[in-house]
Design an enzyme around this catalytic site. Structure first.
Site, PDB file in Angstrom:
ATOM      1  N   GLY A 291      31.176 -73.236 -32.041  1.00  0.00           N
ATOM      2  CA  GLY A 291      30.068 -73.604 -32.908  1.00  0.00           C
ATOM      3  C   GLY A 291      28.968 -72.572 -32.847  1.00  0.00           C
ATOM      4  O   GLY A 291      28.872 -71.787 -31.887  1.00  0.00           O
ATOM      5  N   SER A 292      28.107 -72.569 -33.869  1.00  0.00           N
ATOM      6  CA  SER A 292      27.025 -71.575 -33.900  1.00  0.00           C
ATOM      7  C   SER A 292      25.750 -72.148 -34.507  1.00  0.00           C
ATOM      8  O   SER A 292      24.895 -71.406 -34.981  1.00  0.00           O
ATOM      9  CB  SER A 292      27.458 -70.331 -34.681  1.00  0.00           C
ATOM     10  OG  SER A 292      27.852 -70.677 -36.007  1.00  0.00           O
ATOM     11  N   GLY A 293      25.610 -73.478 -34.484  1.00  0.00           N
ATOM     12  CA  GLY A 293      24.410 -74.116 -35.009  1.00  0.00           C
ATOM     13  C   GLY A 293      23.324 -74.245 -33.960  1.00  0.00           C
ATOM     14  O   GLY A 293      23.348 -73.577 -32.923  1.00  0.00           O
ATOM     15  N   GLY A 294      22.357 -75.129 -34.233  1.00  0.00           N
ATOM     16  CA  GLY A 294      21.218 -75.281 -33.346  1.00  0.00           C
ATOM     17  C   GLY A 294      21.582 -75.754 -31.960  1.00  0.00           C
ATOM     18  O   GLY A 294      21.057 -75.251 -30.953  1.00  0.00           O
ATOM     19  N   MET A 295      22.492 -76.732 -31.857  1.00  0.00           N
ATOM     20  CA  MET A 295      22.895 -77.215 -30.540  1.00  0.00           C
ATOM     21  C   MET A 295      23.702 -76.167 -29.796  1.00  0.00           C
ATOM     22  O   MET A 295      23.586 -76.017 -28.578  1.00  0.00           O
ATOM     23  CB  MET A 295      23.698 -78.517 -30.674  1.00  0.00           C
ATOM     24  CG  MET A 295      24.033 -79.165 -29.349  1.00  0.00           C
ATOM     25  SD  MET A 295      22.545 -79.660 -28.438  1.00  0.00           S
ATOM     26  CE  MET A 295      23.238 -79.937 -26.803  1.00  0.00           C
TER      27      MET A 295
ATOM     28  N   ASP B 279      17.554 -80.642 -25.487  1.00  0.00           N
ATOM     29  CA  ASP B 279      18.964 -80.250 -25.562  1.00  0.00           C
ATOM     30  C   ASP B 279      19.245 -79.166 -24.519  1.00  0.00           C
ATOM     31  O   ASP B 279      20.184 -79.267 -23.722  1.00  0.00           O
ATOM     32  CB  ASP B 279      19.312 -79.721 -26.954  1.00  0.00           C
ATOM     33  CG  ASP B 279      19.231 -80.797 -28.024  1.00  0.00           C
ATOM     34  OD1 ASP B 279      19.372 -81.988 -27.681  1.00  0.00           O
ATOM     35  OD2 ASP B 279      19.018 -80.445 -29.203  1.00  0.00           O
TER      36      ASP B 279
ATOM     37  N   LYS C 183      11.989 -77.536 -36.401  1.00  0.00           N
ATOM     38  CA  LYS C 183      12.078 -77.170 -34.986  1.00  0.00           C
ATOM     39  C   LYS C 183      11.468 -75.811 -34.645  1.00  0.00           C
ATOM     40  O   LYS C 183      10.980 -75.613 -33.533  1.00  0.00           O
ATOM     41  CB  LYS C 183      13.532 -77.205 -34.514  1.00  0.00           C
ATOM     42  CG  LYS C 183      14.120 -78.597 -34.437  1.00  0.00           C
ATOM     43  CD  LYS C 183      15.523 -78.561 -33.853  1.00  0.00           C
ATOM     44  CE  LYS C 183      16.075 -79.955 -33.644  1.00  0.00           C
ATOM     45  NZ  LYS C 183      17.399 -79.937 -32.973  1.00  0.00           N
TER      46      LYS C 183
END
Length: 202
Positions: free
Chosen positions: A134-138, A111, A75
């Site tokens: 949360g702390s990921g890509g999404m 997204d 990405k």
């Protein structure tokens, strides 16, 4: 389970769409091809992986492949290979969709755009406090869309003491390793997702 297609043949006018991911699956392939048939579109979709990203993206351009979905771990690496970075992708420096417009590769992040569109159509006031778990890509897409939509009072709630604070700082939000009170809560963790390890958790 085997699926059947109403498509009787491919021809020279059939347009190819594809995906690039580290671990391609049949989910997107079945979903896209089913909808192409339902909508009567002369398209076909195929999932790929690659060990040569530059060559793969060059193939999208050279072969006139109409669109390319991009998943991890590509990405961010595709950014230097596209021609036009649209706001949805540049806002979070992450691309999940490439559209080939006559050899010019346009990059988007659907997204981010989906969250921004949802916020624009909602009745939530930008005065609301928000908490993003949360702390990921999404989570990055959600936090950026919230911030860009005018929600300035936000907290990233994440147990990861590396990615959590970094995400919060990048967009001017606070960080907490524990749950916090907020007017608007957005869950961007696997908790509650069907089929996941915490499907029945809240």
């Amino acid at each position: 389970m085997a699926t059947t297609s109403s498509r009787s043949f491919l021809d020279r006018d059939t347009q190819l769409c594809m995906s690039l991911s580290g671990r391609p699956s049949n989910i997107g392939t079945r979903f896209h091809n089913y909808l192409y048939d339902e909508l009567g579109l002369n398209f076909v979709y195929k999932a790929f992986t690659t060990t040569d990203l530059a060559a793969a993206v060059g193939g999208v351009r050279a072969l006139g492949i109409r669109g390319c979905a991009v998943s991890m771990p590509f990405k961010e690496d595709v950014i230097e290979l596209v021609d036009v970075m649209h706001e949805s992708a540049s806002a979070i420096a992450s691309v999940n969709t490439i559209v080939n417009e006559a050899g010019v590769l346009h990059a988007y992040n659907t997204d981010y755009q989906a969250v921004a569109d949802l916020l624009a159509s909602s009745e939530f006031s930008t005065d609301c406090s928000v908490a993003v778990t949360g702390s990921g890509g999404m989570a990055k897409a959600v936090v950026a869309a919230l911030r860009d939509s005018g929600f300035t009072r936000g907290t990233v709630v994440a147990r990861n003491t590396s990615t959590g604070p970094a995400l919060a700082e990048a967009y001017g939000y606070g960080w907490s390793a524990e749950s916090v009170g907020a007017d608007l809560l957005v869950n961007v963790t696997p908790v509650g997702m069907a089929g996941g390890p915490a499907a029945d958790s809240t």
